[in-house]
Design an enzyme around this catalytic site. Structure first.
Site, PDB file in Angstrom:
ATOM      1  CB  CYS A 127      -0.954  -0.010   1.192  1.00  0.00           C
ATOM      2  SG  CYS A 127      -2.065  -1.445   1.175  1.00  0.00           S
ATOM      3  CE  LYS A 193      -7.244  -1.989   4.700  1.00  0.00           C
ATOM      4  NZ  LYS A 193      -6.828  -1.437   3.405  1.00  0.00           N
ATOM      5  NE  ARG A 215      -2.819  -5.222   1.795  1.00  0.00           N
ATOM      6  CZ  ARG A 215      -2.234  -5.255   0.600  1.00  0.00           C
ATOM      7  NH1 ARG A 215      -0.964  -4.905   0.472  1.00  0.00           N
ATOM      8  NH2 ARG A 215      -2.912  -5.666  -0.461  1.00  0.00           N
ATOM      9  CD  GLU A 231      -3.768   4.212  13.829  1.00  0.00           C
ATOM     10  OE1 GLU A 231      -4.061   5.081  12.976  1.00  0.00           O
ATOM     11  OE2 GLU A 231      -2.610   3.776  13.957  1.00  0.00           O
ATOM     12  CE  LYS A 246     -11.113  -2.989   4.231  1.00  0.00           C
ATOM     13  NZ  LYS A 246     -10.262  -2.443   3.231  1.00  0.00           N
ATOM     14  CB  SER A 272     -13.938  -9.503   0.038  1.00  0.00           C
ATOM     15  OG  SER A 272     -12.702  -9.606   0.728  1.00  0.00           O
ATOM     16  CE1 TYR A 311     -16.809  -5.544  -2.516  1.00  0.00           C
ATOM     17  CE2 TYR A 311     -16.717  -6.369  -0.256  1.00  0.00           C
ATOM     18  CZ  TYR A 311     -16.120  -5.727  -1.324  1.00  0.00           C
ATOM     19  OH  TYR A 311     -14.845  -5.238  -1.203  1.00  0.00           O
TER      20      TYR A 311
HETATM   21  C1  PBG Z   1      -6.640  -1.706   0.229  1.00  0.00           C
HETATM   22  C2  PBG Z   1      -7.984  -2.239   0.506  1.00  0.00           C
HETATM   23  C3  PBG Z   1      -8.291  -3.536   0.862  1.00  0.00           C
HETATM   24  C4  PBG Z   1      -9.660  -3.594   1.016  1.00  0.00           C
HETATM   25  C5  PBG Z   1     -10.161  -2.339   0.728  1.00  0.00           C
HETATM   26  N1  PBG Z   1      -9.099  -1.501   0.444  1.00  0.00           N
HETATM   27  C6  PBG Z   1      -7.467  -4.742   0.958  1.00  0.00           C
HETATM   28  C7  PBG Z   1      -6.284  -4.821   1.796  1.00  0.00           C
HETATM   29  O1  PBG Z   1      -5.992  -3.966   2.630  1.00  0.00           O
HETATM   30  O2  PBG Z   1      -5.600  -5.800   1.609  1.00  0.00           O
HETATM   31  C8  PBG Z   1     -10.406  -4.817   1.428  1.00  0.00           C
HETATM   32  C9  PBG Z   1     -11.824  -4.830   1.106  1.00  0.00           C
HETATM   33  C10 PBG Z   1     -12.451  -6.160   1.192  1.00  0.00           C
HETATM   34  O3  PBG Z   1     -11.869  -7.173   1.600  1.00  0.00           O
HETATM   35  O4  PBG Z   1     -13.624  -6.217   0.811  1.00  0.00           O
HETATM   36  N2  PBG Z   1      -6.631  -0.699  -0.721  1.00  0.00           N
END
Ligand code: PBG
Length: 323
Positions: A127, A193, A215, A231, A246, A272, A311
């Site tokens: 990232c 996140k 990450r 944060e 998230k 996801s 989604y």
């Molecule tokens: C990174 C980003 C991610 C997601 C949204 N923005 C993936 C990551 O950090 O690896 C994940 C979203 C999801 O899993 O639906 N730009």
């Protein structure tokens, strides 16, 4: 017996008047994946019902979002080429920039949020920029994120949403947007996140798996909640307009705490893996997919989220309409 909780559960007509949390399509933001070309609608194997589309096909989905009165859409781009510093991310004619222009032209009132990150655009999938030793170079990345955010704002994005987890990026992007004449464009920051296994299917959708390592040096440790508040507060100080937690479903305590602590407009991202688990179990007939979808969304809103990035957005809006 004085207290009989069951009295208020006897019928749907009673239950609905004492219901504490309600879902509405306006709370849902629908993530969409866009790439260049025309007539493209490629299914994501690990996310049934989710596609990568070209801009013309994206407009079909945008029309559905308008029709369903969704809160908005969130755009992710899959560029034609990736390089070391993710330069496709601020290409004025990249898929996201083209998509924003096309959607805002066709549907000026549809809220368009853009994901601001390097991982879809770098050949290594991290990232941020890498140092020669392979670390993610926080401070050098900020300038590139700002360029990307400005290019989204120039295209007409209503909100930019940085998801990279670099330190100081909200302040940096805010200052850059202001200097470029975009003081009116809000920042929805992925403030909290976590480094999560639930992102697995997304990385197929966005073609953004890190080529090496993981990450964990920039995304948060799932074990921490006090850190989540640090944060979140930091992003408020830096000028974030909307905060995000998230993933969502496994982090309801964090959603509640951040909402309580900051009082800020709060988004939660049902990621996801959360989506695909429900889809997969429903496909096997192991759970009622529609009920599980609505229950999972209700729980996220009950915990304190004002917005849910999901989604399921379009399906959930349809399910709510049919009730
Ligand atoms: C990174 C980003 C991610 C997601 C949204 N923005 C993936 C990551 O950090 O690896 C994940 C979203 C999801 O899993 O639906 N730009």
């Amino acid at each position: 017996m004085k207290h009989r909780g069951r009295r208020l559960r006897r019928s749907e007509s009673i239950r609905r008047v004492v219901r504490e949390t309600r879902l509405d399509a306006s709370q849902f933001i629908w993530p969409l994946f866009v790439r260049s070309g025309t007539g493209i609608r490629t299914p994501i194997g690990s996310m049934p019902g989710v596609f990568q589309t070209s801009v013309d096909e994206l407009l079909v989905d945008a029309a559905k979002a308008v029709e369903a009165k969704l809160g908005g859409i969130l755009l992710f781009g899959i560029p034609d080429t990736k390089d070391h510093n993710g330069s496709a991310g601020w290409d004025a004619h990249g898929p996201v920039q083209e998509a924003v222009r096309a959607v805002k032209r066709a549907f000026p009132d549809l809220l368009v949020v853009t994901d601001v990150c390097m991982c879809e655009y770098t050949d290594h999938g991290h990232c941020g920029l890498l140092t020669t030793s392979g670390d993610v170079d926080n401070d050098a990345t900020l300038e590139l994120l700002a360029r990307e955010a400005i290019s989204h704002a120039e295209a007409g994005a209503d909100i930019v949403a940085p998801s990279d987890m670099m330190d100081g990026r909200v302040a940096y992007i805010r200052a850059a947007l202001d200097a470029a004449g975009f003081a009116h464009v809000p920042i929805m920051s992925y403030a909290v996140k976590y480094a999560s296994a639930f992102y697995g299917p997304f990385r197929e959708a966005a073609e953004s798996s890190p080529a090496f390592g993981d990450r964990r040096s920039y995304q948060m440790d799932a074990a921490n909640s006090a850190e989540a508040l640090r944060e979140a507060r930091q992003d408020v100080v830096e000028g974030a307009d909307i905060l995000m937690v998230k993933p969502a479903g496994a982090y309801l305590d964090i959603i509640a705490a951040v909402k309580h602590d900051t009082g800020m407009p709060l988004a939660a991202y049902q990621v996801s893996g959360e989506y695909s688990m429900i889809k997969a179990a429903a496909e096997r007939g192991w759970i009622d997919g529609e009920r599980a979808m609505l229950e999972s969304l209700l729980a996220i809103v009950r915990a304190g989220a004002d917005l849910v990035i999901t989604y399921f957005a379009i399906d959930a809006a349809a399910a709510l309409r049919n009730r």
